[in-house]
Enzyme design. Structure first.
Site, PDB file in Angstrom:
ATOM      1  N   CYS A 106       0.831  -1.212   0.000  1.00 36.31           N
ATOM      2  CA  CYS A 106       0.000   0.000   0.000  1.00 36.31           C
ATOM      3  C   CYS A 106       0.866   1.262   0.000  1.00 36.31           C
ATOM      4  N   CYS A 111      -1.672   1.753  -2.942  1.00 38.60           N
ATOM      5  CA  CYS A 111      -2.643   2.833  -2.708  1.00 38.60           C
ATOM      6  C   CYS A 111      -2.026   4.230  -2.732  1.00 38.60           C
ATOM      7  N   LYS A 114      -0.227   5.404  -6.003  1.00 38.83           N
ATOM      8  CA  LYS A 114      -1.313   5.407  -7.003  1.00 38.83           C
ATOM      9  C   LYS A 114      -2.224   6.611  -6.820  1.00 38.83           C
ATOM     10  N   TYR A 248      -8.750  -3.367 -11.353  1.00 35.20           N
ATOM     11  CA  TYR A 248      -8.352  -2.213 -10.558  1.00 35.20           C
ATOM     12  C   TYR A 248      -7.005  -1.625 -11.035  1.00 35.20           C
ATOM     13  N   GLU A 252      -6.743   1.876 -13.125  1.00 32.87           N
ATOM     14  CA  GLU A 252      -6.260   3.027 -12.357  1.00 32.87           C
ATOM     15  C   GLU A 252      -4.960   3.572 -12.963  1.00 32.87           C
ATOM     16  N   HIS A 493     -26.857  20.157  -0.637  1.00 30.41           N
ATOM     17  CA  HIS A 493     -26.907  20.765  -1.963  1.00 30.41           C
ATOM     18  C   HIS A 493     -25.934  21.935  -2.063  1.00 30.41           C
ATOM     19  N   GLU A 498     -25.558  14.030  -3.087  1.00 30.05           N
ATOM     20  CA  GLU A 498     -26.999  14.190  -2.829  1.00 30.05           C
ATOM     21  C   GLU A 498     -27.837  13.407  -3.842  1.00 30.05           C
TER      22      GLU A 498
HETATM   23  C1  LIG Z   1      -1.242  -0.735  -7.567  1.00 29.92           C
HETATM   24  C2  LIG Z   1      -2.071  -1.072  -6.350  1.00 29.92           C
HETATM   25  C3  LIG Z   1      -2.971  -0.155  -5.862  1.00 29.92           C
HETATM   26  C4  LIG Z   1      -3.718  -0.446  -4.730  1.00 29.92           C
HETATM   27  N1  LIG Z   1      -4.621   0.482  -4.303  1.00 29.92           N
HETATM   28  C5  LIG Z   1      -5.364   0.220  -3.216  1.00 29.92           C
HETATM   29  C6  LIG Z   1      -6.287   1.193  -2.736  1.00 29.92           C
HETATM   30  O1  LIG Z   1      -6.434   2.276  -3.294  1.00 29.92           O
HETATM   31  N2  LIG Z   1      -6.997   0.898  -1.625  1.00 29.92           N
HETATM   32  C7  LIG Z   1      -6.864  -0.302  -0.974  1.00 29.92           C
HETATM   33  O2  LIG Z   1      -7.523  -0.509   0.048  1.00 29.92           O
HETATM   34  N3  LIG Z   1      -6.001  -1.248  -1.414  1.00 29.92           N
HETATM   35  C8  LIG Z   1      -5.252  -1.011  -2.514  1.00 29.92           C
HETATM   36  N4  LIG Z   1      -4.362  -1.946  -2.954  1.00 29.92           N
HETATM   37  C9  LIG Z   1      -4.252  -3.226  -2.226  1.00 29.92           C
HETATM   38  C10 LIG Z   1      -3.403  -3.071  -0.937  1.00 29.92           C
HETATM   39  O3  LIG Z   1      -2.167  -2.473  -1.258  1.00 29.92           O
HETATM   40  C11 LIG Z   1      -3.167  -4.442  -0.316  1.00 29.92           C
HETATM   41  O4  LIG Z   1      -4.417  -5.077  -0.134  1.00 29.92           O
HETATM   42  C12 LIG Z   1      -2.456  -4.346   1.032  1.00 29.92           C
HETATM   43  O5  LIG Z   1      -1.226  -3.700   0.914  1.00 29.92           O
HETATM   44  C13 LIG Z   1      -2.229  -5.765   1.583  1.00 29.92           C
HETATM   45  O6  LIG Z   1      -1.555  -5.695   2.807  1.00 29.92           O
HETATM   46  P1  LIG Z   1      -0.805  -6.980   3.382  1.00 29.92           P
HETATM   47  O7  LIG Z   1      -0.399  -6.637   4.773  1.00 29.92           O
HETATM   48  O8  LIG Z   1      -1.612  -8.186   3.183  1.00 29.92           O
HETATM   49  O9  LIG Z   1       0.491  -7.184   2.487  1.00 29.92           O
HETATM   50  P2  LIG Z   1       1.600  -6.146   1.959  1.00 29.92           P
HETATM   51  O10 LIG Z   1       1.229  -4.741   2.210  1.00 29.92           O
HETATM   52  O11 LIG Z   1       1.872  -6.545   0.551  1.00 29.92           O
HETATM   53  O12 LIG Z   1       2.864  -6.464   2.890  1.00 29.92           O
HETATM   54  C14 LIG Z   1       3.570  -7.664   2.837  1.00 29.92           C
HETATM   55  C15 LIG Z   1       5.017  -7.393   3.235  1.00 29.92           C
HETATM   56  O13 LIG Z   1       5.676  -8.633   3.507  1.00 29.92           O
HETATM   57  C16 LIG Z   1       6.968  -8.621   2.896  1.00 29.92           C
HETATM   58  N5  LIG Z   1       7.382 -10.014   2.733  1.00 29.92           N
HETATM   59  C17 LIG Z   1       6.985 -10.904   1.790  1.00 29.92           C
HETATM   60  N6  LIG Z   1       7.578 -12.111   2.026  1.00 29.92           N
HETATM   61  C18 LIG Z   1       8.371 -11.944   3.129  1.00 29.92           C
HETATM   62  C19 LIG Z   1       9.214 -12.823   3.869  1.00 29.92           C
HETATM   63  N7  LIG Z   1       9.358 -14.098   3.524  1.00 29.92           N
HETATM   64  N8  LIG Z   1       9.884 -12.326   4.946  1.00 29.92           N
HETATM   65  C20 LIG Z   1       9.742 -11.022   5.327  1.00 29.92           C
HETATM   66  N9  LIG Z   1       8.935 -10.153   4.649  1.00 29.92           N
HETATM   67  C21 LIG Z   1       8.252 -10.619   3.578  1.00 29.92           C
HETATM   68  C22 LIG Z   1       6.710  -7.863   1.602  1.00 29.92           C
HETATM   69  O14 LIG Z   1       7.889  -7.383   1.024  1.00 29.92           O
HETATM   70  C23 LIG Z   1       5.815  -6.729   2.125  1.00 29.92           C
HETATM   71  O15 LIG Z   1       6.603  -5.678   2.634  1.00 29.92           O
HETATM   72  C24 LIG Z   1      -3.571  -1.686  -4.077  1.00 29.92           C
HETATM   73  C25 LIG Z   1      -2.652  -2.624  -4.559  1.00 29.92           C
HETATM   74  C26 LIG Z   1      -1.912  -2.319  -5.674  1.00 29.92           C
HETATM   75  C27 LIG Z   1      -0.913  -3.328  -6.186  1.00 29.92           C
HETATM   76  N1  LIG Z   2      -8.509   0.955  -5.449  1.00 26.39           N
HETATM   77  C1  LIG Z   2      -8.245  -0.173  -4.803  1.00 26.39           C
HETATM   78  O1  LIG Z   2      -8.756  -0.427  -3.732  1.00 26.39           O
HETATM   79  C2  LIG Z   2      -7.303  -1.166  -5.420  1.00 26.39           C
HETATM   80  C3  LIG Z   2      -6.481  -0.789  -6.460  1.00 26.39           C
HETATM   81  C4  LIG Z   2      -5.637  -1.734  -7.030  1.00 26.39           C
HETATM   82  C5  LIG Z   2      -5.616  -3.028  -6.548  1.00 26.39           C
HETATM   83  N2  LIG Z   2      -6.418  -3.363  -5.520  1.00 26.39           N
HETATM   84  C6  LIG Z   2      -6.453  -4.770  -5.050  1.00 26.39           C
HETATM   85  O2  LIG Z   2      -5.504  -5.557  -5.729  1.00 26.39           O
HETATM   86  C7  LIG Z   2      -6.114  -6.741  -6.230  1.00 26.39           C
HETATM   87  C8  LIG Z   2      -5.451  -7.151  -7.522  1.00 26.39           C
HETATM   88  O3  LIG Z   2      -5.873  -6.300  -8.580  1.00 26.39           O
HETATM   89  P1  LIG Z   2      -5.364  -6.534 -10.064  1.00 26.39           P
HETATM   90  O4  LIG Z   2      -5.982  -5.495 -10.928  1.00 26.39           O
HETATM   91  O5  LIG Z   2      -3.896  -6.670 -10.051  1.00 26.39           O
HETATM   92  O6  LIG Z   2      -5.820  -7.995 -10.417  1.00 26.39           O
HETATM   93  P2  LIG Z   2      -7.174  -8.733 -10.748  1.00 26.39           P
HETATM   94  O7  LIG Z   2      -8.336  -8.071 -10.117  1.00 26.39           O
HETATM   95  O8  LIG Z   2      -6.905 -10.161 -10.463  1.00 26.39           O
HETATM   96  O9  LIG Z   2      -7.354  -8.554 -12.338  1.00 26.39           O
HETATM   97  C9  LIG Z   2      -6.466  -9.080 -13.270  1.00 26.39           C
HETATM   98  C10 LIG Z   2      -6.815  -8.561 -14.659  1.00 26.39           C
HETATM   99  O10 LIG Z   2      -5.863  -9.052 -15.594  1.00 26.39           O
HETATM  100  C11 LIG Z   2      -6.514  -9.801 -16.619  1.00 26.39           C
HETATM  101  N3  LIG Z   2      -5.616 -10.897 -16.997  1.00 26.39           N
HETATM  102  C12 LIG Z   2      -5.210 -11.932 -16.241  1.00 26.39           C
HETATM  103  N4  LIG Z   2      -4.339 -12.700 -16.924  1.00 26.39           N
HETATM  104  C13 LIG Z   2      -4.208 -12.135 -18.151  1.00 26.39           C
HETATM  105  C14 LIG Z   2      -3.461 -12.456 -19.304  1.00 26.39           C
HETATM  106  N5  LIG Z   2      -2.661 -13.527 -19.341  1.00 26.39           N
HETATM  107  N6  LIG Z   2      -3.568 -11.680 -20.405  1.00 26.39           N
HETATM  108  C15 LIG Z   2      -4.373 -10.591 -20.384  1.00 26.39           C
HETATM  109  N7  LIG Z   2      -5.104 -10.218 -19.315  1.00 26.39           N
HETATM  110  C16 LIG Z   2      -5.021 -10.987 -18.211  1.00 26.39           C
HETATM  111  C17 LIG Z   2      -7.824 -10.261 -16.006  1.00 26.39           C
HETATM  112  O11 LIG Z   2      -8.753 -10.520 -17.010  1.00 26.39           O
HETATM  113  P3  LIG Z   2      -9.993 -11.564 -16.808  1.00 26.39           P
HETATM  114  O12 LIG Z   2     -11.060 -10.820 -16.077  1.00 26.39           O
HETATM  115  O13 LIG Z   2     -10.344 -11.942 -18.183  1.00 26.39           O
HETATM  116  O14 LIG Z   2      -9.449 -12.727 -16.001  1.00 26.39           O
HETATM  117  C18 LIG Z   2      -8.181  -9.017 -15.160  1.00 26.39           C
HETATM  118  O15 LIG Z   2      -8.741  -8.008 -15.953  1.00 26.39           O
HETATM  119  C19 LIG Z   2      -7.592  -6.412  -6.391  1.00 26.39           C
HETATM  120  O16 LIG Z   2      -8.380  -7.553  -6.116  1.00 26.39           O
HETATM  121  C20 LIG Z   2      -7.823  -5.314  -5.391  1.00 26.39           C
HETATM  122  O17 LIG Z   2      -8.435  -5.833  -4.221  1.00 26.39           O
HETATM  123  C21 LIG Z   2      -7.262  -2.465  -4.950  1.00 26.39           C
END
Ligand SMILES: Cc1cc2nc3c(=O)[nH]c(=O)nc-3n(C[C@H](O)[C@H](O)[C@H](O)COP(=O)(O)OP(=O)(O)OC[C@H]3O[C@@H](n4cnc5c(N)ncnc54)[C@H](O)[C@@H]3O)c2cc1C
Ligand SMILES: NC(=O)c1ccc[n+]([C@@H]2O[C@H](COP(=O)([O-])OP(=O)(O)OC[C@H]3O[C@@H](n4cnc5c(N)ncnc54)[C@H](OP(=O)(O)O)[C@@H]3O)[C@@H](O)[C@H]2O)c1
Length: 518
Positions: A106, A111, A114, A248, A252, A493, A498
Site C-alpha cells: 500500500c 494505494c 497510485k 483495478y 487506475e 446541496h 446528494e
Molecule cells: C497498484 C495497487 C494499488 C492499490 N490500491 C489500493 C487502494 O487504493 N486501496 C486499498 O484498500 N487497497 C489497494 N491496494 C491493495 C493493498 O495495497 C493491499 O491489499 C495491502 O497492501 C495488503 O496488505 P498486506 O499486509 O496483506 O500485504 P503487503 O502490504 O503486501 O505487505 C507484505 C510485506 O511482507 C513482505 N514479505 C513478503 N515475504 C516476506 C518474507 N518471507 N519475509 C519477510 N517479509 C516478507 C513484503 O515485502 C511486504 O513488505 C492496491 C494494490 C496495488 C498493487
Molecule cells: N482501489 C483499490 O482499492 C485497489 C487498487 C488496485 C488493486 N487493488 C487490489 O488488488 C487486487 C489485484 O488487482 P489486479 O488489478 O492486479 O488484479 P485482478 O483483479 O486479479 O485482475 C487481473 C486482470 O488481468 C486480466 N488478466 C489476467 N491474466 C491475463 C493475461 N494472461 N492476459 C491478459 N489479461 C489478463 C484479467 O482478465 P480476466 O477478467 O479476463 O481474467 C483481469 O482483468 C484487487 O483484487 C484489489 O483488491 C485495490
C-alpha cells in the site's frame, strides 16, 4: 442501487473538490508533496533483542512475517498489550530491480503512490477546466514526470521512516530480513547480505501479501515488461504505454497515465472490472475512452520484442476479427493480477495449508491457519478482499483476540471500495448481477430488496470523490439501511452525493434517469 440518475459529473461541476482527495491519507494539501523531503537515515537497530532461551521458552510472544498493512497493524496492536513483539520485513526486488522500504504494498507500490499520481492527473484536468472559470493558463499545459515521481517517492520514503519510528516507539523489534519457517515456532531470518538470525515465538502471523504476476507464457514479457511495482518508482516518463489487464490496477494506472498526457492503451481480453457491477464498469471504461485512453477489446498479447529503436513491439490476437496485430510502445505494463508471496516461507515443513490453485493460505474466521498458533492476515489469505483497510482491521482484531481477551472477529461483509479511475467508482454491497443471483430478478429493484422493508443490498456511485461519498453511505448499509430511510435522508446541496438521496427512477420503470436540473 446503481446511480442511474447521472448528473453531468464532469466538466465544471465537482472538479474543484477533487483537490482535497488526499487529506484523508494524512498527505498535506497543495505544496505538501514538495514539502515531503527525503527522510533522515533510519534509526539504528538499537532495541534490545530478547535472547534465545536454551530451556525452550520462546523469545517473543508474537512474531509477524511481513511488515505491510496487516502485519504492522497486528504487531503494533499486540505491543500495546505489553507483549514482546517482532516483525520481519524484506522486499525482494522486482524482476526489473525496483526495491523500496518498510510498509508493504500500500505504502510503496500501491494505494499511496497510485492515489498521488491519480491526484496529479486530476490536477491536470482541473487546469484545463480552470480557463473556463477565468484563469489565464497557457494551453496546452505540460506535465513533467520526473518532478511528480521525485515528490511521490520522497513522500513514500517519509512514510517508510514513519513506520520505523512507530515500531521503535512501540518497542516492536524490527528485523529487515526475509523469513522462512524452520519449525512451527522458529523462523529463520536472512539479511540481504546473507546473515542469518533465528527467531522463536509463541504465536506467528504470516502477512507477506502478494506481488504482481508476469504472463510467463508470453515471449519477452519478463524481459521487457514492467509491473506496478516498477511504475511508481520510474525516474523518467514511461512514454507511450500499453497496459495489459482490465481490473483495478490496470484501469487506475491507465487512467492517471492518460491524465498526465501520455498515449495510453488498455488491452482487455474479456470484461472490465470482473466482479464489479458491469453496468458501472461499462460507464467507467466509456468515460476513460472519452478521456483519451485507447482500448483494445477482446485482444490478448502473444509476444513482446525489442526494436533497434529501443521501442517495444507488441504482437496480439484480436479474437473478434481473428487477426494478428502489432504496434510499438515505450513501455508495456503487465497488470494481470497478483500472486501470494509464500514461495520462500517453507510452509509445507510446518504444515500450513494453502489452496493448491491460488497458493493462498487457508484460514478460518479467526484468521487461524491449519497450525493452531500460526495465523495469517491480508492479501496472503484465501477468500479475503485484497484491500488495505481489511488487512489492517483483521491484524488489529487478531492481536486483540490473542492478547486482549477479545473474541471479536473481522466482519468481511459489506466492505466498501473505490476504483480510482479518472471518474471514480465507489461501491459497497452487492453488484446488481450478484443481487439477482442471490435473490432473483423479480425480488430486486435498484439493488434493493422489493419486500416491505426494502433493504439496500448494494450502492454504486460513479463521480468525483466516489470514495469520500461511499464511505459515509457504507455505515448506513452496515446498519441495514432501507430504501425508505435513504429517501428520508436530506441531501446536501449542491453536491454529487446528494444524487443518492434522490434516486427514484428504476430500470424497471423504463424512464430516462438523466438529471436535467437542480
Ligand atoms: C497498484 C495497487 C494499488 C492499490 N490500491 C489500493 C487502494 O487504493 N486501496 C486499498 O484498500 N487497497 C489497494 N491496494 C491493495 C493493498 O495495497 C493491499 O491489499 C495491502 O497492501 C495488503 O496488505 P498486506 O499486509 O496483506 O500485504 P503487503 O502490504 O503486501 O505487505 C507484505 C510485506 O511482507 C513482505 N514479505 C513478503 N515475504 C516476506 C518474507 N518471507 N519475509 C519477510 N517479509 C516478507 C513484503 O515485502 C511486504 O513488505 C492496491 C494494490 C496495488 C498493487
Ligand atoms: N482501489 C483499490 O482499492 C485497489 C487498487 C488496485 C488493486 N487493488 C487490489 O488488488 C487486487 C489485484 O488487482 P489486479 O488489478 O492486479 O488484479 P485482478 O483483479 O486479479 O485482475 C487481473 C486482470 O488481468 C486480466 N488478466 C489476467 N491474466 C491475463 C493475461 N494472461 N492476459 C491478459 N489479461 C489478463 C484479467 O482478465 P480476466 O477478467 O479476463 O481474467 C483481469 O482483468 C484487487 O483484487 C484489489 O483488491 C485495490
Amino acid at each position: 442501487m446503481a446511480a442511474l440518475q447521472r448528473r453531468r459529473l464532469l466538466g465544471v461541476s465537482g472538479l474543484s473538490r477533487t483537490v482535497r482527495a488526499l487529506s484523508g491519507m494524512g498527505c498535506p494539501l497543495g505544496s505538501g508533496l514538495a514539502e515531503a523531503a527525503p527522510p533522515p537515515k533510519a534509526p539504528g537497530e538499537d532495541l534490545p533483542s530478547p535472547s534465545h532461551d536454551p530451556h525452550g521458552k520462546n523469545e517473543y510472544d508474537l512474531l509477524v512475517i511481513g511488515g505491510g498493512s496487516g502485519g504492522l497493524a497486528c504487531a503494533k496492536e499486540a505491543a500495546q498489550f505489553g507483549r514482546q513483539v517482532a516483525v520481519l520485513d524484506y522486499v525482494e526486488p522486482s524482476p526489473q530491480g525496483t526495491k523500496w522500504g518498510l510498509g508493504g504494498t500500500c505504502v510503496n507500490v500501491g494505494c499511496i503512490p497510485k492515489k498521488l499520481m491519480h491526484q496529479a492527473a486530476l490536477l491536470g484536468s482541473a487546469l484545463k477546466d480552470a480557463q473556463h472559470y477565468g484563469w489565464n493558463i497557457a494551453q496546452p499545459v505540460h506535465h513533467t514526470w520526473s518532478v511528480m515521481a521525485q515528490a511521490v517517492q520522497n513522500y513514500v520514503k517519509s512514510l517508510n521512516w514513519g513506520h520505523r519510528v512507530q515500531l521503535q516507539d512501540k518497542k516492536v523489534k524490527y528485523f529487515n530480513m526475509k523469513g522462512s519457517f524452520s519449525d512451527p515456532h522458529t523462523v529463520r531470518g536472512l539479511t540481504k547480505g546473507g546473515k542469518e538470525t533465528i527467531v522463536t515465538a509463541e504465536n506467528i502471523v504470516i502477512a507477506t501479501g502478494g506481488r504482481p504476476k508476469y504472463p510467463m507464457h508470453i515471449a519477452g514479457a519478463l524481459e521487457y515488461g514492467i509491473t506496478s511495482d516498477d511504475l511508481f518508482w520510474l525516474k523518467e516518463s514511461p512514454g507511450k504505454t500499453l497496459v495489459v489487464g482490465a481490473s483495478y490496477v490496470s484501469l487506475e494506472c491507465a487512467g492517471f497515465l492518460t491524465g498526465i498526457g501520455l498515449d495510453t492503451t488498455v488491452m482487455m481480453r474479456s470484461i472490465p472490472l470482473r466482479g464489479f457491477d458491469q453496468q458501472m464498469a461499462s460507464l467507467v471504461t466509456e468515460h476513460m475512452e472519452s478521456y483519451g485512453t485507447k482500448f483494445l477489446k477482446r485482444c490478448f498479447p502473444t509476444k513482446v520484442e525489442k526494436l533497434e529503436s529501443n521501442r517495444l513491439q507488441v504482437t496480439w490476437k484480436n479474437t473478434d476479427l481473428g487477426t494478428e496485430e502489432t504496434d510499438s510502445f515505450d513501455t508495456v505494463l503487465w497488470a494481470v493480477g497478483r500472486a501470494p508471496d509464500t514461495e520462500t516461507l517453507n510452509l509445507e515443513t510446518v504444515g500450513v495449508k494453502t489452496n493448491s490453485e491460488t497458493g493462498k493460505i487457508i484460514v478460518d474466521a479467526s484468521e487461524a491457519t491449519s497450525v493452531p498458533h500460526i495465523y495469517a492476515v491480508g492479501d496472503i489469505t484465501e477468500g479475503r478482499p485484497e484491500l488495505t483497510p481489511t488487512a489492517i482491521a483483521a491484524g488489529k482484531l487478531l492481536a486483540q483476540r490473542l492478547f486482549g481477551q477479545s473474541s471479536e472477529l473481522m466482519d468481511y461483509d459489506n466492505v466498501p471500495t473505490t476504483v480510482f479511475t479518472p471518474l471514480e467508482y465507489g461501491c459497497v454491497g452487492l453488484s446488481e448481477e450478484a443481487a439477482v443471483q442471490c435473490y432473483g430478478s423479480d425480488n430486486i429493484e435498484m439493488v434493493c430488496l422489493r419486500e416491505r422493508a426494502q433493504r439496500i443490498l448494494g450502492l454504486h456511485f460513479i463521480g468525483p470523490n466516489a470514495g469520500e461519498v461511499i464511505q459515509g453511505f457504507a455505515l448506513g448499509i452496515k446498519c441495514g439501511a432501507t430504501y425508505p430511510q435513504l429517501m428520508k435522508t436530506v441531501g446536501i446541496h449542491p453536491t454529487c452525493a446528494e444524487e443518492i438521496t434522490k434516486l427514484h427512477i428504476t430500470k424497471r420503470s423504463g424512464l430516462d434517469a438523466t438529471v436535467t436540473g437542480c
